[in-house]
Write a protein that holds these residues in place. Structure first.
Motif, PDB file in Angstrom:
ATOM      1  N   UNK A 128       0.829  -1.203   0.000  1.00  0.00           N
ATOM      2  CA  UNK A 128       0.000   0.000   0.000  1.00  0.00           C
ATOM      3  C   UNK A 128       0.864   1.254   0.000  1.00  0.00           C
ATOM      4  N   UNK A 129       1.957   1.215   0.775  1.00  0.00           N
ATOM      5  CA  UNK A 129       2.852   2.370   0.826  1.00  0.00           C
ATOM      6  C   UNK A 129       3.514   2.625  -0.521  1.00  0.00           C
ATOM      7  N   UNK A 155      13.476  -1.924  -9.846  1.00  0.00           N
ATOM      8  CA  UNK A 155      13.812  -2.924  -8.831  1.00  0.00           C
ATOM      9  C   UNK A 155      14.046  -2.221  -7.502  1.00  0.00           C
ATOM     10  N   UNK A 156      13.611  -2.843  -6.412  1.00  0.00           N
ATOM     11  CA  UNK A 156      13.801  -2.259  -5.094  1.00  0.00           C
ATOM     12  C   UNK A 156      15.257  -2.378  -4.658  1.00  0.00           C
ATOM     13  N   UNK A 205      13.986  -4.171   4.065  1.00  0.00           N
ATOM     14  CA  UNK A 205      13.944  -3.174   5.126  1.00  0.00           C
ATOM     15  C   UNK A 205      13.500  -1.831   4.602  1.00  0.00           C
ATOM     16  N   UNK A 206      12.890  -1.041   5.488  1.00  0.00           N
ATOM     17  CA  UNK A 206      12.615   0.349   5.210  1.00  0.00           C
ATOM     18  C   UNK A 206      11.636   0.561   4.076  1.00  0.00           C
ATOM     19  N   UNK A 207      11.648   1.803   3.556  1.00  0.00           N
ATOM     20  CA  UNK A 207      10.832   2.185   2.421  1.00  0.00           C
ATOM     21  C   UNK A 207      11.758   2.296   1.222  1.00  0.00           C
ATOM     22  N   UNK A 208      11.852   1.258   0.417  1.00  0.00           N
ATOM     23  CA  UNK A 208      12.905   1.220  -0.591  1.00  0.00           C
ATOM     24  C   UNK A 208      12.736   2.265  -1.679  1.00  0.00           C
ATOM     25  N   UNK A 210      14.361   6.310  -7.891  1.00  0.00           N
ATOM     26  CA  UNK A 210      13.028   6.906  -7.850  1.00  0.00           C
ATOM     27  C   UNK A 210      12.468   6.720  -6.447  1.00  0.00           C
ATOM     28  N   UNK A 211      11.966   7.810  -5.871  1.00  0.00           N
ATOM     29  CA  UNK A 211      11.314   7.743  -4.573  1.00  0.00           C
ATOM     30  C   UNK A 211       9.819   7.994  -4.665  1.00  0.00           C
TER      31      UNK A 211
END
Length: 437
Positions: free
Chosen positions: A81-82, A120-121, A126-129, A311-312
């Motif tokens: 969802x994030x 690709x992450x 972990x975290x918000x890639x 990309x964030x």
């Protein structure tokens, strides 16, 4: 780019007698591509499993010119969802957890860049890639360079021994499809009997693994002679212990040690098997078309397979090439007089556990409720230094990390300390901790 996959490339579902190839493969890809062209602008989010449906969707997105984010299919609903909120995908497919409501957020102000192919992450689990933006040219350049360096040809057959949402696993798929070779699709792991049954049944010629998998093979007393078609072993995803390099090089016809990063699409350097004896500890030479340099102790890679950038949010997907083919790897090392790469450490706080990249700062963030904590890295493990824990507490903390990060708890070495060493600046003295490891 219509020549990817190669006309002779074959996909085989493990245990099935027939391959999907030629006109039949092309037809299936194009049929799925037509569906994707009807989606609104934005990336496709694909839960990338080691199965035929996932691979066809990936190749269809390539054919349709639509960027596709290849993600862990077992992402939690919250994590998915994030990511949806940040990147506004045009569609979702292949995920284990359903997400309530529309899969798309507000329509992006700008469409993704036309050269953007794969996302690709970066940070494993972990975290918000951040997502790595890979162009069509970078993906194809790396696939062809790997095929060249490993001498992959139409007669080669590789099983999916690694997840396809992981850059190393994806590079095995891409390099074989680019070379007109065969990929056997299986979700089975190396500890499952069915994996080896299918490897032999489909006459697989190569096997790719990360250090943890080679540790497992050692414990299983793996002998390539028991698998007559298997001639090539490849290793990346972290540093393999020198004694294991020697062991597997001695029993395999060809054993390739490699080095790479997701930010370079997959692989950066390859050590030719014939140079293993006189270049112990080396990560090899730059891939064909690439070049390695050292700047202030940091390894810098120049090549056509370097990412466009990170990309964030969805807005970043419209950006062009930010790096111009130059990647500062964050790894420390040196080159010898023949250009062979030797790695000596990390400039950034990133580690790999069983081939999965883990941000050490994110791990510390997960454990803020545990009191004073510091995290360092070792060979295929993360060491957690915790004040005030007893042996049982250390064990519980390792198991908690295993559950939260979806990695085996043995990848976390939790150690109790009376007090963390500190620098004069008030920051944790990580070098002092690493010296204790």
């Amino acid at each position: 780019m219509a020549d990817f996959p190669h006309p002779e490339a074959r996909l085989v579902v493990a245990g099935e007698p027939d391959a999907l190839a030629g006109d039949a493969l092309t037809t299936r890809i194009e049929r799925t591509a037509q569906v994707l062209t009807r989606l609104p602008p934005g990336p496709l989010f694909c839960g990338m499993r080691n199965d035929l449906a996932s691979v066809v969707r990936y190749l269809a997105a390539w054919r349709a010119g639509r960027p596709v984010a290849l993600l862990d299919p077992d992402l939690s609903a919250g994590a998915l969802t994030e990511l949806i909120a940040r990147f506004r995908p045009a569609g979702l497919t292949g995920f284990a957890h359903a997400v309530e409501g529309s899969p798309r957020g507000r329509r992006p102000d700008a469409e993704p860049h036309p050269e953007l192919a794969v996302l690709l992450a970066t940070s494993g689990s972990t975290g918000n890639p951040k997502l790595v933006r890979l162009s069509r040219a970078a993906v194809l350049a790396n696939a062809r360079a790997i095929a060249d360096a490993l001498a992959i040809g139409p007669g080669d057959v590789a099983p999916t021994s690694l997840p396809l949402h992981y850059s190393y696993g994806l590079s095995v798929l891409n390099s074989h499809l680019a070379a007109g070779a065969t990929v056997v699709l299986t979700d089975a792991g190396l500890l499952e009997r069915s994996f080896w049954t299918h490897l032999d049944g489909h006459r697989c010629t190569s096997l790719a693994g990360v250090p943890y998998q080679y540790e497992m093979l050692r414990r299983l007393r793996f002998d390539p002679a028991e698998h007559p078609s298997l001639t090539t072993l490849t290793q990346a995803g972290g540093r393999l212990r020198p004694e294991l390099v020697t062991r597997f090089a001695a029993v395999a016809e060809r054993f390739f040690v490699m080095y790479g990063q997701t930010e370079a699409t997959a692989r950066i350097a390859v050590l030719p098997p014939e140079r293993l004896p006189d270049k112990p500890g080396s990560a090899g030479l730059a891939l064909p078309g690439g070049r390695l340099a050292v700047d202030g102790g940091e390894i810098v890679y120049h090549g056509p397979n370097v990412m466009m950038g990170y990309a964030e949010t969805a807005a970043d997907l419209a950006r062009g090439d930010d790096l111009g083919g130059v990647l500062r790897t964050g790894d420390l090392g040196h080159l010898d007089d023949e250009g062979f790469l030797f790695l000596t450490g990390r400039a950034r706080r990133i580690a790999k556990i069983f081939g999965v990249r883990v941000n050490l700062d994110d791990v510390e963030g997960l454990l803020r409720d545990c009191g004073p904590i510091a995290v360092t890295s070792g060979d295929d493990r993360v060491t957690v230094w915790a004040e005030g824990l007893d042996r049982d507490g250390c064990g519980r903390l390792a198991r908690r990390l295993g559950v939260e990060l979806r990695l085996h708890w043995s990848g976390f070495d939790v150690r109790a300390v009376d007090r963390l060493p500190m620098l004069a600046t008030g920051k944790v003295d990580y070098r002092a901790l690493e010296a204790r490891a």
